[in-house]
Write an enzyme that holds these catalytic residues in place. Sequence first.
Site, short mmCIF file in Angstrom:
data_model
loop_
_atom_site.label_atom_id
_atom_site.label_comp_id
_atom_site.label_asym_id
_atom_site.label_seq_id
_atom_site.Cartn_x
_atom_site.Cartn_y
_atom_site.Cartn_z
CB SER A 83 -12.33 -1.15 -3.42
OG SER A 83 -13.19 -0.06 -3.60
CE1 TYR A 91 -8.34 2.18 -5.52
CE2 TYR A 91 -10.66 1.67 -5.67
CZ TYR A 91 -9.52 1.82 -4.92
OH TYR A 91 -9.56 1.60 -3.54
N1 LIG Z 1 -9.99 4.80 1.92
C1 LIG Z 1 -10.95 4.33 1.13
O1 LIG Z 1 -11.97 5.00 0.88
C2 LIG Z 1 -10.84 2.93 0.58
C3 LIG Z 1 -12.02 2.32 0.07
C4 LIG Z 1 -11.92 1.02 -0.42
C5 LIG Z 1 -10.71 0.35 -0.41
N2 LIG Z 1 -9.59 0.96 0.09
C6 LIG Z 1 -8.33 0.23 0.06
O2 LIG Z 1 -7.81 0.11 1.37
C7 LIG Z 1 -6.39 -0.11 1.28
C8 LIG Z 1 -5.69 0.77 2.29
O3 LIG Z 1 -5.82 2.12 1.88
P1 LIG Z 1 -6.10 3.32 2.91
O4 LIG Z 1 -7.40 3.91 2.55
O5 LIG Z 1 -5.80 2.90 4.30
O6 LIG Z 1 -5.00 4.39 2.37
P2 LIG Z 1 -3.66 4.97 3.03
O7 LIG Z 1 -3.01 5.78 1.95
O8 LIG Z 1 -3.95 5.64 4.32
O9 LIG Z 1 -2.80 3.65 3.30
C9 LIG Z 1 -2.22 2.92 2.23
C10 LIG Z 1 -0.78 2.57 2.57
O10 LIG Z 1 -0.23 1.81 1.46
C11 LIG Z 1 1.10 2.24 1.28
N3 LIG Z 1 1.57 1.98 -0.08
C12 LIG Z 1 1.24 2.64 -1.22
N4 LIG Z 1 1.91 2.13 -2.26
C13 LIG Z 1 2.68 1.12 -1.78
C14 LIG Z 1 3.60 0.22 -2.36
N5 LIG Z 1 3.89 0.26 -3.66
N6 LIG Z 1 4.19 -0.71 -1.57
C15 LIG Z 1 3.92 -0.74 -0.23
N7 LIG Z 1 3.07 0.10 0.38
C16 LIG Z 1 2.47 1.01 -0.39
C17 LIG Z 1 1.07 3.73 1.57
O11 LIG Z 1 2.38 4.21 1.89
C18 LIG Z 1 0.11 3.82 2.74
O12 LIG Z 1 0.79 3.76 3.99
C19 LIG Z 1 -6.01 0.15 -0.18
O13 LIG Z 1 -5.85 -1.07 -0.87
C20 LIG Z 1 -7.21 0.91 -0.72
O14 LIG Z 1 -7.36 0.77 -2.12
C21 LIG Z 1 -9.65 2.22 0.60
#
Ligand SMILES: NC(=O)c1ccc[n+]([C@@H]2O[C@H](COP(=O)([O-])OP(=O)(O)OC[C@H]3O[C@@H](n4cnc5c(N)ncnc54)[C@H](O)[C@@H]3O)[C@@H](O)[C@H]2O)c1
Length: 268
Positions: free
Chosen positions: A137, A150
């Site tokens: 991130s 985080y």
């Molecule tokens: N959305 C944002 O603004 C953002 C910004 C920077 C980084 N990210 C990163 O992107 C990645 C994806 O997140 P997203 O935004 O698509 O969110 P999201 O919640 O839509 O998807 C994340 C998925 O991870 C799964 N998950 C959570 N805990 C888990 C576990 N213990 N084991 C297996 N699966 C698990 C959830 O069930 C979910 O389906 C993450 O690592 C997040 O930190 C997101």
Amino acid sequence: MQNRMMVTGAGSGLGREIALRWAREGWQLALSDVNEAGLAETLKMVREAGGDGFTQRCDVRDYSQLTGLAQACEAKLGGIDVVVNNAGVASGGFFDELSLEDWDWQIAINLMGVVKGCKAFLPLVQASHGKIINIASMAALMQAPGMSNYNVAKAGVVALSESLLVELKQQNVGVHVVCPSFFQTNLMDSYRGPTPNMKAQISKLLEASPITAADIADYIYGQVAEGVFMILPHEEGRMAWKIKQQNPQAIYDEMAVLAEKKRKKSKT
Ligand SMILES: NC(=O)c1ccc[n+]([C@@H]2O[C@H](COP(=O)([O-])OP(=O)(O)OC[C@H]3O[C@@H](n4cnc5c(N)ncnc54)[C@H](O)[C@@H]3O)[C@@H](O)[C@H]2O)c1
């Protein structure tokens, strides 16, 4: 390359969109998540997009579930060419309010989940001379206030990726790390933190993103093809990172002002 990819957290958001982007190229996908309904939906979409594969429930906190998934990938797909450690959760709260349990939870999923994913799948990517893509991130690079656990977890993902980049180069295993700014997904469903109205503040930032998860997946696809290690999908993120590298104090000063604003808002 035989075109086989494993994605953690593939039941939603960015993980789903990455799976779909590679499915459009006809790849085989091993889709894992703790959200089985989401996984079934992703597999359906993957097939409609021109790919195929299988789903398997896998909690990235449990190393035996990850090694079990690696075995399933060998049995069903004959191996893996690209591993995407994407599963993650959201958290927020000032350091003085975060409990040690908040820290353990965040580190166990967002950092150790990636460490364990890399370790469980290393033999497979060594065998295929494949690639590891870790989703970190911008929080790893900019350390915004009110989310220290985080920030630390994601900075760890960047440090791990840098370590693997150099250690695995001789073995012909590619490593990439992705640092997006905020974008709209279901991430806030997993939010944990001591300050309830900070959730609303972070949710607003996700909603304000100029680009979607699908745009980010497409950007990652292009950058991986070009062999770029650190992938920064947001234009404003690329600009901020440039400033931080040249003049870190300017960013610390800006973050200190933001911290005060956030603290005031979290009390209202
Ligand atoms: N959305 C944002 O603004 C953002 C910004 C920077 C980084 N990210 C990163 O992107 C990645 C994806 O997140 P997203 O935004 O698509 O969110 P999201 O919640 O839509 O998807 C994340 C998925 O991870 C799964 N998950 C959570 N805990 C888990 C576990 N213990 N084991 C297996 N699966 C698990 C959830 O069930 C979910 O389906 C993450 O690592 C997040 O930190 C997101």
